[in-house]
Design an enzyme around this catalytic site. Structure first.
Site, mmCIF file in Angstrom:
data_model
loop_
_atom_site.group_PDB
_atom_site.id
_atom_site.type_symbol
_atom_site.label_atom_id
_atom_site.label_comp_id
_atom_site.label_asym_id
_atom_site.label_seq_id
_atom_site.Cartn_x
_atom_site.Cartn_y
_atom_site.Cartn_z
ATOM 1 C CG ASP A 1 0.161 -4.130 1.995
ATOM 2 O OD1 ASP A 1 0.485 -5.053 2.897
ATOM 3 O OD2 ASP A 1 1.389 -3.083 2.003
ATOM 4 C CD GLU B 1 7.601 -0.535 7.709
ATOM 5 O OE1 GLU B 1 6.548 -1.153 7.610
ATOM 6 O OE2 GLU B 1 7.588 0.672 7.349
ATOM 7 C CE LYS C 1 3.102 -6.341 3.725
ATOM 8 N NZ LYS C 1 2.712 -4.963 4.485
ATOM 9 C CG ASP D 1 -0.211 -0.062 2.581
ATOM 10 O OD1 ASP D 1 0.764 -0.233 2.532
ATOM 11 O OD2 ASP D 1 -1.185 0.035 3.573
ATOM 12 C CB SER D 2 4.657 1.737 -0.178
ATOM 13 O OG SER D 2 4.766 0.462 -0.688
HETATM 14 O O1 KIV Z 1 3.519 -1.195 1.812
HETATM 15 C C1 KIV Z 1 4.697 -1.300 1.745
HETATM 16 O O2 KIV Z 1 5.603 -1.237 0.855
HETATM 17 C C2 KIV Z 1 5.282 -2.370 2.801
HETATM 18 C C3 KIV Z 1 6.702 -2.774 2.970
HETATM 19 C C4 KIV Z 1 7.049 -1.415 3.581
HETATM 20 C C5 KIV Z 1 6.868 -3.993 3.921
HETATM 21 O O3 KIV Z 1 4.472 -2.871 3.524
#
Ligand code: KIV
Length: 271
Positions: free
Chosen positions: A90, A189, A120, A51-52
Site C-alpha cells: 500500500d 471493500e 496499491k 497500511d492496516s
Molecule cells: O490495508 C489493508 O489491509 C487493505 C485491505 C483491507 C484490502 O487495504
C-alpha cells in the site's frame, strides 16, 4: 536460472489467467518476515503489505499515520520471507494524492527499497493521474474502491459504501477507468455483493473483495483479524479461522505459571 525445487512465482499475469479460468484468488495481509513466510508457504496467491499495519502493528486508530519509511520497513521484511506469492504494498496516506511526481517517487522507493512486486492505492478518478504516472514507470498498480480507509474522515463512518445509486454509479465508472488506465487488479471493500459481482463481471482485470460478497474473483482479509489475534474487531464479513488470542493468552499464562513455580526450566532445559 530457476530452481526446480522452488514454487513458480505468482505474477500479475498469473492473476489475470486465474480470473479467465475462474480460479478464485486468495490474498492476505502480512507485515513481517515470520508470518509472511508462513502465509506464503501455505500457498496464498497475493500478500498485501497493507497500511492496516498502522492499526494492527502500530496500534493507531486509523491507517493515516503510517509513513512511507515504515511501509518500506514492513514490505522489505515480508519480501525476505516470500518465495511464491505476489507482494503488493500500500502507498500510505499523503504519498500519492494530488501530486503525480510525488506518487511516482513514493512507488519507486517502495519497489527499489523493499523488492516488492506492485503497489496499491486508494481512489478512482481523483488519483488517476498518479496511477498513470506510476504505471508509466513500469510499476504494476492495484486499485482500491468502495470503503477506502484513508478517507475515513471524509466518510465519517466505516459503514457499507455505495448503497446509494449515485455512489454506486461513480464506483462502476471508476472501476472502468482504473481498468482502462492499466491497473492489473482491483480491491473492492465493503460494498453490496450485487454491485461487486456486477463490477467483477464488467471488467477483465481480477476483482478482489473484502466485505464484497462471493461474486468477485478473489478474497482478501487482514491476517490478524482472520487468525483471531484481536477480539475487538467484529464486522459481519470477517470469518475467524483461528483463535490466536486464546492460544497466545493461554501459552503466556502457562509460561508465567511455570516460571513462578520454578517448573521452567527443568534439568533437560539447561546446560
Ligand atoms: O490495508 C489493508 O489491509 C487493505 C485491505 C483491507 C484490502 O487495504
Amino acid at each position: 536460472m530457476s530452481d526446480p525445487g522452488k514454487a513458480k512465482r505468482v505474477t500479475t499475469h498469473t492473476l489475470q489467467e486465474m480470473k479467465a479460468e475462474g480460479i478464485p484468488i486468495a490474498m492476505l495481509t502480512a507485515y513481517d518476515f515470520s508470518l509472511a513466510r508462513l502465509v506464503d508457504a501455505a500457498g496464498v496467491d497475493v500478500i498485501l503489505v497493507g497500511d492496516s499495519a498502522s492499526n494492527v502493528m502500530a496500534g493507531h486508530e486509523t491507517t493515516l499515520p503510517i509513513t512511507l519509511d515504515q511501509m518500506i520497513y514492513h514490505a522489505s521484511s515480508v519480501v525476505r520471507g516470500v518465495q511464491r506469492a505476489l507482494v503488493v504494498v500500500d502507498l500510505p496516506f499523503g504519498t500519492y494524492q494530488g501530486n503525480t511526481k510525488g506518487a511516482l517517487n513514493s512507488a519507486i522507493r517502495i519497489m527499489k527499497e523493499s523488492g516488492a512486486h506492485a503497489v496499491k492505492l486508494e481512489g478512482g478518478r481523483e488519483v488517476l493521474g498518479s496511477i498513470q504516472r506510476i504505471l508509466s514507470a513500469g510499476i504494476p498498480v492495484m486499485g482500491h474502491l468502495g470503503l477506502t480507509p484513508q478517507s475515513i474522515y471524509k466518510f465519517g463512518t466505516y459503514v457499507v459504501r455505495a448503497r446509494e445509486q449515485e455512489e454506486a454509479d461513480r464506483l462502476r465508472a471508476d472501476a472502468k477507468l482504473l481498468e482502462e488506465a492499466g491497473c492489473f487488479a482491483l480491491v473492492l471493500e465493503k460494498i453490496p455483493a450485487d454491485l461487486a459481482r456486477e463490477v467483477a463481471q464488467s471488467v477483465d482485470i481480477p476483482v478482489i473483495g473484502i466485505g464484497a460478497g462471493g461474486g468477485v474473483d478473489g478474497q482478501v482479509l487482514v491476517l490478524h483479524d482472520m487468525l483471531g489475534i484481536n477480539h475487538e474487531f467484529n464486522p459481519r464479513f470477517l470469518r475467524r479461522y483461528a483463535d490466536l488470542h486464546g492460544t497466545i493468552t493461554d501459552a503466556v499464562g502457562r509460561y508465567i505459571e511455570d516460571v513462578r513455580s520454578h517448573e521452567f526450566p527443568n534439568t533437560d532445559e539447561q546446560y
